[in-house]
Scaffold this active site. Structure first.
Site, PDB file in Angstrom:
ATOM      1  N   GLU A  73      44.281  36.553  46.535  1.00  0.00           N
ATOM      2  CA  GLU A  73      44.889  36.632  47.876  1.00  0.00           C
ATOM      3  C   GLU A  73      44.676  38.002  48.518  1.00  0.00           C
ATOM      4  O   GLU A  73      45.150  38.243  49.631  1.00  0.00           O
ATOM      5  CB  GLU A  73      46.387  36.320  47.780  1.00  0.00           C
ATOM      6  CG  GLU A  73      46.688  34.846  47.644  1.00  0.00           C
ATOM      7  CD  GLU A  73      46.099  34.239  46.376  1.00  0.00           C
ATOM      8  OE1 GLU A  73      45.293  33.284  46.506  1.00  0.00           O
ATOM      9  OE2 GLU A  73      46.425  34.704  45.271  1.00  0.00           O
ATOM     10  N   ASN A 127      40.693  30.294  43.534  1.00  0.00           N
ATOM     11  CA  ASN A 127      40.325  29.976  44.904  1.00  0.00           C
ATOM     12  C   ASN A 127      39.365  30.995  45.500  1.00  0.00           C
ATOM     13  O   ASN A 127      39.402  32.170  45.161  1.00  0.00           O
ATOM     14  CB  ASN A 127      41.582  29.904  45.783  1.00  0.00           C
ATOM     15  CG  ASN A 127      42.327  31.228  45.825  1.00  0.00           C
ATOM     16  OD1 ASN A 127      42.978  31.601  44.872  1.00  0.00           O
ATOM     17  ND2 ASN A 127      42.225  31.953  46.934  1.00  0.00           N
ATOM     18  N   ASP A 173      43.551  26.010  48.558  1.00  0.00           N
ATOM     19  CA  ASP A 173      43.996  26.909  47.497  1.00  0.00           C
ATOM     20  C   ASP A 173      44.280  26.168  46.194  1.00  0.00           C
ATOM     21  O   ASP A 173      45.301  26.361  45.553  1.00  0.00           O
ATOM     22  CB  ASP A 173      45.232  27.719  47.902  1.00  0.00           C
ATOM     23  CG  ASP A 173      45.639  28.718  46.821  1.00  0.00           C
ATOM     24  OD1 ASP A 173      44.771  29.433  46.323  1.00  0.00           O
ATOM     25  OD2 ASP A 173      46.824  28.758  46.457  1.00  0.00           O
TER      26      ASP A 173
END
Length: 600
Positions: free
Chosen positions: A192, A276, A318
């Site tokens: 992220e 991801n 995700d």
């Protein structure tokens, strides 16, 4: 789909491998009295041969003793037991305790690293840690700040340290490590934040780097031979880790490696999944984004990839692919094969030949899954091995700044990192699941090192037309790719399962219950509410001739991030805070090990 017939006896991947080293760890994994590795064994089966606790007497379990960790964040992973010493870990600041099981759990030593608290806001989904590891007389801790520390198992003294990443760039750690042969395999978190995922092998003796393999990038970076490494039986070709990315986006491409690792010593291969791609806005990264969302099989000694399989090309939701790879031996069409079973965040349960990488089964393990109609299983098809995306639930096709609603599963998947178990007695997999859907709105985002690189707003809620709860605990039949039975739970089952030779399967709930169910029927046989929600993994060991079952409680993790971090905005926690708001009605923060046994 090919049907699988499981062997009547379980495999022992570590048996007969004493010549391979790490001999010390292999011997302890083969001793059911000890719990020497987080996953139970190199196969990740989380199965124990201990059988004092049975389906007939498990209802008599009592609390034998407890231990407070002194930390009030999410407690994932489990203790280890090696030679009647228990090693207990905590979330940040990642304290390690050594407890003497022959002397009423006396603290033999404790290690508390001095970490910069600035790492806390950089960690994605709580300050969890999935446990320490043991090998060659050392305890290995991978800290939140990515420092890998080898401690003397008897004294707690630091033997060596190695810095694996840079938290100022968003690189952190939540995972355990895999000690194997003469190496320690270490991953990285931070997808992220635009981190480029990697796996690093450190030499167990001194902490020097043996090899490092990235998830995407040039062939020499990802340790791939364009002709020898295969994807669904075909060579990957040159530049496979860059040519499905636009420009140099692969340099901030995600694909982090914060999950579980397994290994087959006979084949000299280790297995894991990548996460991801970055960003969560799929419009900003056209292409398949290889090799994010991928199962890797790598040579333990060199790190070279033998085969890969990308489960969710160009991920739009995700659906990190980091969940555990469970290794079994099964018979297919009268031929015995070595297999790998993986329950992915995307809601599909996969079975592959772990030697060749051939795809054998891909089926939904939650009926609510709707983003795909299924995987193309025709080897002659140009879409072989790819999931067919339903346009209504495609966050890219619907466009930026458009809220796509009713996508199942949510970003935390039909199962997150909480590991499943496998019993060779029943030939079933026992899977903790999330029965959760989401709304997902992508937006354009720019990359700045060390800053969040998400680009989507999410909200989560229970799957519709169901029992109204957010989780199930299921038994999965590997022969048919079907659910054998399913136990509904009010909240996601965020605890790792344990199967035992006593015919009992254990798991924990977010409200804090340790539960025991019949391995064949799923009938609930026992439950006990611990002081806080359970996101830890159940383990078992024997001491003084008596079998014990242990579990860490301490609510947190992605599902419990609202409680753990005091968040109230429903969209915080990447959408989880609103979805799990009711959890605060049932449990509160804690940090405790609870150990159970039968009465004397």
């Amino acid at each position: 789909m090919k049907k699988l017939m499981l062997l009547t006896s379980g495999i022992a991947l570590t048996a007969g491998t004493m010549a391979y080293a790490n001999d010390d760890l292999v011997a302890r994994m083969n001793d059911p009295k000890q719990w020497a590795i987080q996953t139970g064994d190199y196969a990740n089966q989380r199965y124990s041969e201990l059988n004092q606790i049975t389906a007939e007497n498990v209802g008599d379990l009592q609390v034998a003793w407890t231990f407070s960790t002194g930390v009030l964040r999410g407690h994932e992973g489990s203790p280890l037991v090696v030679d009647d010493v228990m090693y207990v870990h905590t979330p940040f600041p990642n304290i390690v305790y050594a407890l003497d099981l022959q002397n009423e759990g006396k603290i033999l030593w404790r290690y508390e690293p001095k970490q910069n608290p600035d790492v806390i806001p950089v960690m994605c989904c709580d300050t969890v840690n999935r446990g320490v590891a043991y090998g060659e007389g050392k305890i290995f801790l991978h800290q939140a700040d990515t420092k890998v520390v080898a401690l003397d198992a008897k004294t707690g003294e630091v033997v060596w340290e190695a810095q694996n990443g840079d938290p100022t760039k968003g690189e952190t750690n939540t995972a355990t490590v895999l000690p194997i042969k003469d190496k320690v395999i270490v991953g990285i978190s931070g997808g992220e934040f635009g981190v480029r995922g990697s796996v690093t092998a450190y030499n167990m003796a001194d902490g020097s780097v043996a090899w490092r393999a990235y998830s995407m990038g040039p062939d020499e970076d990802i340790l791939m031979d364009p002709q020898a490494t295969t994807h669904l039986g075909q060579p990957v070709g040159e530049n496979s880790g860059t040519n499905t990315w636009e420009g140099d986006q692969w340099m901030i491409g995600g694909g982090t490696t914060w999950g579980w690792y397994s290994a087959d010593l006979e084949e000299n291969l280790m297995y894991y999944g990548s996460g991801n791609p970055s960003t969560w806005n799929p419009a900003q990264r056209p292409g398949d984004n290889r090799w994010s969302m991928t199962i890797f099989a790598r040579d333990i000694d060199t790190g070279m990839a033998k085969w890969v399989y990308q489960m969710t090309p160009h991920d739009e939701w995700d659906y990190d692919g980091i969940n555990e790879m469970i290794l079994t031996e099964q018979t297919i069409d009268d031929t015995e094969r070595k297999l790998l079973t993986h329950f992915d965040r995307n809601g599909l349960g996969y079975t592959l030949d772990r030697v060749s990488g051939e795809l054998l089964v891909a089926e939904k393990f939650d009926p609510a899954v709707n983003w795909t109609t299924g995987v193309d299983m025709d080897p002659a098809s140009e879409n072989y091995g790819r999931p067919a995306v339903v346009a209504q639930y495609s966050t890219e096709q619907n466009g930026e700044d458009v809220n796509s609603t009713g996508i199942c599963p949510a970003a935390l998947g039909s199962k997150d990192q909480q590991p499943a178990a496998y019993s060779p007695q029943t030939e079933l997999f026992y899977v903790p699941t999330n029965h959760v859907c989401m709304d997902y709105e992508p937006f354009r985002v720019s990359y700045t090192a060390g800053q969040p690189y998400v680009g989507a707003t999410l909200s989560m809620y229970p799957a519709p037309d169901s029992h109204g709860g957010m989780g199930n605990f299921i038994a999965w039949d590997g022969k048919t790719g079907e659910i054998k039975w399913s136990l509904p739970e009010q909240f996601s089952v965020w605890s790792g399962a344990l199967a035992t030779a006593g015919g009992v399967v254990f798991y924990g709930t977010l409200e804090g219950y340790l539960k025991a169910v019949d391995a064949t029927s799923g009938e609930e046989l026992y439950k006990f509410k611990t002081p806080s929600g359970i996101i830890g993994n159940v383990m078992t060991y024997e001491s003084g001739g008596k079998q014990y079952v242990g579990i860490l409680s301490g609510v947190g993790g992605w599902a419990g991030i609202g409680l753990a971090a005091g968040l109230t905005n429903p969209n915080d926690g990447l959408g989880a805070v609103g979805g799990y708001a009711a959890l605060s009605d049932y449990t509160a923060l804690g940090g405790q090990l609870t150990v159970f046994s039968l009465p004397n």
